[in-house]
Design a protein around this motif. Structure first.
Motif, PDB file in Angstrom:
ATOM      1  N   ALA A  92      20.392   9.858  15.032  1.00  0.00           N
ATOM      2  CA  ALA A  92      18.964  10.171  14.978  1.00  0.00           C
ATOM      3  C   ALA A  92      18.650  10.961  13.716  1.00  0.00           C
ATOM      4  CB  ALA A  92      18.565  10.990  16.208  1.00  0.00           C
ATOM      5  N   GLY A  93      17.514  10.642  13.111  1.00  0.00           N
ATOM      6  CA  GLY A  93      17.047  11.425  11.982  1.00  0.00           C
ATOM      7  C   GLY A  93      17.600  11.024  10.628  1.00  0.00           C
ATOM      8  N   LEU A  94      18.227   9.840  10.515  1.00  0.00           N
ATOM      9  CA  LEU A  94      18.640   9.378   9.196  1.00  0.00           C
ATOM     10  C   LEU A  94      17.421   9.230   8.289  1.00  0.00           C
ATOM     11  CD1 LEU A  94      21.326   6.621   9.947  1.00  0.00           C
ATOM     12  CD2 LEU A  94      21.721   8.895   8.998  1.00  0.00           C
ATOM     13  N   GLU A  95      17.625   9.438   7.005  1.00  0.00           N
ATOM     14  CA  GLU A  95      16.524   9.393   6.042  1.00  0.00           C
ATOM     15  C   GLU A  95      16.247   7.965   5.582  1.00  0.00           C
ATOM     16  OE1 GLU A  95      14.555  11.714   4.454  1.00  0.00           O
ATOM     17  OE2 GLU A  95      15.280  13.457   5.567  1.00  0.00           O
ATOM     18  N   GLY A  96      15.032   7.477   5.856  1.00  0.00           N
ATOM     19  CA  GLY A  96      14.587   6.195   5.326  1.00  0.00           C
ATOM     20  C   GLY A  96      13.732   6.413   4.090  1.00  0.00           C
ATOM     21  N   GLY A  97      12.794   5.514   3.868  1.00  0.00           N
ATOM     22  CA  GLY A  97      11.848   5.673   2.773  1.00  0.00           C
ATOM     23  C   GLY A  97      12.124   4.821   1.551  1.00  0.00           C
ATOM     24  N   ALA A  98      13.202   4.025   1.597  1.00  0.00           N
ATOM     25  CA  ALA A  98      13.523   3.202   0.422  1.00  0.00           C
ATOM     26  C   ALA A  98      12.554   2.039   0.266  1.00  0.00           C
ATOM     27  CB  ALA A  98      14.953   2.678   0.515  1.00  0.00           C
ATOM     28  N   TYR A  99      11.982   1.575   1.391  1.00  0.00           N
ATOM     29  CA  TYR A  99      11.069   0.435   1.337  1.00  0.00           C
ATOM     30  C   TYR A  99       9.639   0.937   1.268  1.00  0.00           C
ATOM     31  CZ  TYR A  99       8.484  -3.719   2.817  1.00  0.00           C
ATOM     32  OH  TYR A  99       7.593  -4.763   2.900  1.00  0.00           O
ATOM     33  N   ARG A 100       8.885   0.519   0.247  1.00  0.00           N
ATOM     34  CA  ARG A 100       7.525   0.991   0.025  1.00  0.00           C
ATOM     35  C   ARG A 100       6.614  -0.197  -0.313  1.00  0.00           C
ATOM     36  NH1 ARG A 100       6.263   4.054  -3.904  1.00  0.00           N
ATOM     37  NH2 ARG A 100       5.149   5.738  -2.869  1.00  0.00           N
ATOM     38  N   PRO A 101       6.048  -0.865   0.705  1.00  0.00           N
ATOM     39  CA  PRO A 101       5.194  -2.020   0.415  1.00  0.00           C
ATOM     40  C   PRO A 101       3.877  -1.640  -0.261  1.00  0.00           C
ATOM     41  CG  PRO A 101       5.153  -1.513   2.753  1.00  0.00           C
ATOM     42  CD  PRO A 101       6.222  -0.657   2.147  1.00  0.00           C
ATOM     43  N   LEU A 102       3.472  -0.374  -0.173  1.00  0.00           N
ATOM     44  CA  LEU A 102       2.243   0.089  -0.812  1.00  0.00           C
ATOM     45  C   LEU A 102       2.579   0.901  -2.060  1.00  0.00           C
ATOM     46  CD1 LEU A 102       0.298   1.400   2.340  1.00  0.00           C
ATOM     47  CD2 LEU A 102      -0.086  -0.769   1.147  1.00  0.00           C
ATOM     48  N   SER A 103       1.844   0.652  -3.144  1.00  0.00           N
ATOM     49  CA  SER A 103       2.000   1.463  -4.352  1.00  0.00           C
ATOM     50  C   SER A 103       1.265   2.792  -4.160  1.00  0.00           C
ATOM     51  CB  SER A 103       1.426   0.729  -5.561  1.00  0.00           C
ATOM     52  OG  SER A 103       0.004   0.638  -5.453  1.00  0.00           O
ATOM     53  N   ASP A 104       1.497   3.731  -5.056  1.00  0.00           N
ATOM     54  CA  ASP A 104       0.771   5.005  -4.998  1.00  0.00           C
ATOM     55  C   ASP A 104      -0.738   4.768  -5.087  1.00  0.00           C
ATOM     56  OD1 ASP A 104       3.163   6.335  -4.800  1.00  0.00           O
ATOM     57  OD2 ASP A 104       3.236   6.926  -6.914  1.00  0.00           O
ATOM     58  N   ASN A 105      -1.142   3.841  -5.935  1.00  0.00           N
ATOM     59  CA  ASN A 105      -2.565   3.534  -6.066  1.00  0.00           C
ATOM     60  C   ASN A 105      -3.119   2.910  -4.785  1.00  0.00           C
ATOM     61  OD1 ASN A 105      -5.048   3.223  -7.720  1.00  0.00           O
ATOM     62  ND2 ASN A 105      -4.653   1.029  -7.414  1.00  0.00           N
TER      63      ASN A 105
END
Length: 512
Positions: free
Chosen positions: A32-45
């Motif tokens: 539990a609690g592994l760090e994701g976030g590598a996939y980002r379908p939305l740009s900052d804009n």
């Protein structure tokens, strides 16, 4: 020429014994609690535009149907009640609420080792939903779900490493009275698992009774408020952009009772939310921002999960498409918006439109679970056991999902690159006078459990071995595992004195 030194067999025996021992939580390959976030379908804009559009929707359109208590709370903070009865939210009000909001939430279990830390990109998978049927894998049909089914689901979840929380996945159709239904849902879940539990309430008046039950289970009101191991899953809006009056009143009562809340906006893309993925995310974001203002008007900083749950729709038929690629994108995009605001958040993932735990269910469940995990979604709800577009729940599928989520979590963990994992020293040892392969080397053996996830029920035998084992069937193995779990006493079972007191105070439907 390098001379190989014979290895002592005792060392290998010791290593084998160590591999068979249970791994400590901090060295398991997935947890539990592994760090994701590598996939980002939305740009900052993209995220900035969704944010700006959501703020415009709240300022210009607002939300209808707030209860009078909500109108009083929100207008006192700066919301504007229009002649049309809609509450509109100035930008400054929303931004002030975001500044007040709790950004680091702990959802306690009944035991501390099951606590969930919600912040950043930490990922947790669990059940959820309100299925009205159970999948009967023996007869390949459906029947109505019962309180015993809910209790059994909680007991099964308690024994599955990759199911991190248990939000009520089904409705107890054998309990007609709404108050009894809400209270027995808590009893059945809490007596089945020590993991964090999510539930909902039909009416505001039932919350006080539920809190009394929870105080008894916790050992007192102070103990409950210190570690609230049950949260309120609250559908505070009826999309598009309307408050759910009764649910808002429930939410107020839960907040005052010290219960964390999930702000759940569940629009249907193409029906009660825009058909475009960006539009559905934007509306859900606006609704949850309004909910966040509401929560912080009741109690600043109260723990609230940003529950953007837009669902996909098959526009040919009007049926839900929770197993679609569009659903996976909706949830992944919502996870990014949670990070945009720095808010702990949850969305749906891992549900299937298939009626049975078959190949369709497998690809649908894995697709959205992996994408939700890679996006860093804090709480992946409905991640296990859910079929028929949320109408059916399956105990066997729940068990199989533990394997599936284990592989999804391994994807979330990603690839570690350092001097050890680059393995140049291993290449030297193996290739220059060594055996010419890595099988059985100290480096391979030392990492075989910490780097690799092995299925509990998944079959990796050869066709010959499979035949020699009498061709084991995956569903049959899941049934056997279910029967084993349910044949053993629940570790969450209440002590005799507490159970007697609960049964004296409340009408409990589960057999003693």
């Amino acid at each position: 020429m390098n001379k190989q030194i014979p290895r002592r067999s005792g060392g290998r025996v010791a290593r084998r014994a160590a591999r068979l021992a249970p791994l400590a939580q901090d060295v398991r390959p997935v947890r539990a609690g592994l760090e994701g976030g590598a996939y980002r379908p939305l740009s900052d804009n993209d995220m900035q535009r969704i944010h700006e559009t959501a703020l415009q929707a709240l300022e210009q359109i607002g939300l209808a149907d707030a209860p009078q208590s909500g109108i009083d709370l929100l207008t006192a903070k700066g919301a504007i009640l229009g002649e049309d009865g809609r509450l509109r939210f100035p930008r400054e009000l929303v931004m002030d609420a975001l500044a007040l909001a709790c950004k680091d939430i702990t959802l306690p279990g009944r035991v501390k080792e099951n606590d969930l830390q919600l912040f950043g990109n930490r990922v947790h998978f669990g059940t959820a939903g309100a299925a009205v049927h159970m999948v009967d894998v023996h007869g390949r049909n459906y029947r109505e779900s019962t309180v015993q089914d809910l209790h059994d689901a909680a007991r099964i979840c308690d024994q599955l490493d990759n199911i991190h929380f248990v939000q009520r996945p089904m409705v107890c159709r054998d309990i007609v009275d709404s108050r009894d239904l809400d209270l027995n849902t808590i009893y059945a879940a809490c007596s089945g698992t020590t993991k964090h539990i999510g539930t909902s309430f039909t009416d505001q008046s039932f919350v006080a009774d539920a809190l009394e039950m929870l105080h008894m289970i916790a050992g007192g009101e102070a103990e409950w408020r210190e570690r609230p191991f049950v949260s309120n899953s609250n559908c505070f809006v009826v999309p598009p952009l309307k408050f759910a009056t009764d649910s808002c009143q429930v939410m107020e009562a839960c907040i005052r009772g010290g219960m964390p809340v999930l702000l759940l906006s569940a629009g249907m893309s193409g029906a009660t939310a825009p058909s475009t993925i960006a539009g559905a995310i934007t509306q859900a974001t606006a609704e949850c921002l309004a909910g966040l203002v509401y929560v912080n008007a009741v109690a600043p900083g109260h723990p609230a999960i940003f529950g953007t749950w837009p669902f996909g729709l098959d526009l040919r038929t009007g049926a839900m498409s929770v197993g679609s690629g569009e659903q996976a994108l909706l949830s992944a995009g919502c996870a990014q918006m949670h990070k945009f605001y720095g808010m702990p958040g949850g969305a749906a993932g891992g549900a299937s439109d298939s009626k049975m735990p078959d190949m369709q269910a497998g690809w649908e469940q894995m697709c959205s679970n992996v994408m939700a995990g890679l996006s860093g979604l804090n709480m992946v709800y409905e991640a296990a056991g859910m079929h028929a577009s949320l109408l059916g729940f399956c105990h066997e599928s729940l068990i199989l999902s533990d394997d599936l989520i284990g592989q999804a979590l391994r994807c979330v963990r990603g690839i570690e690159v350092d001097e050890t994992t680059l393995a140049l020293d291993q290449m030297h040892e193996v290739c220059l006078g060594g055996p010419g392969h890595y099988l059985g080397t100290d480096a391979t053996l030392s990492r075989m459990q910490t780097d690799h996830v092995y299925p509990t029920l998944g079959d990796r035998t050869s066709p010959k071995e499979w035949a020699e084992l009498d061709k084991p069937d995956l569903i049959d193995k899941a049934i056997a595992r279910k029967n084993t779990i349910l044949s053993e006493p629940s570790v969450a079972k209440f002590g005799p004195e507490l159970d007697h007191a609960l049964r004296e105070k409340f009408k409990i439907y589960l057999p003693a």
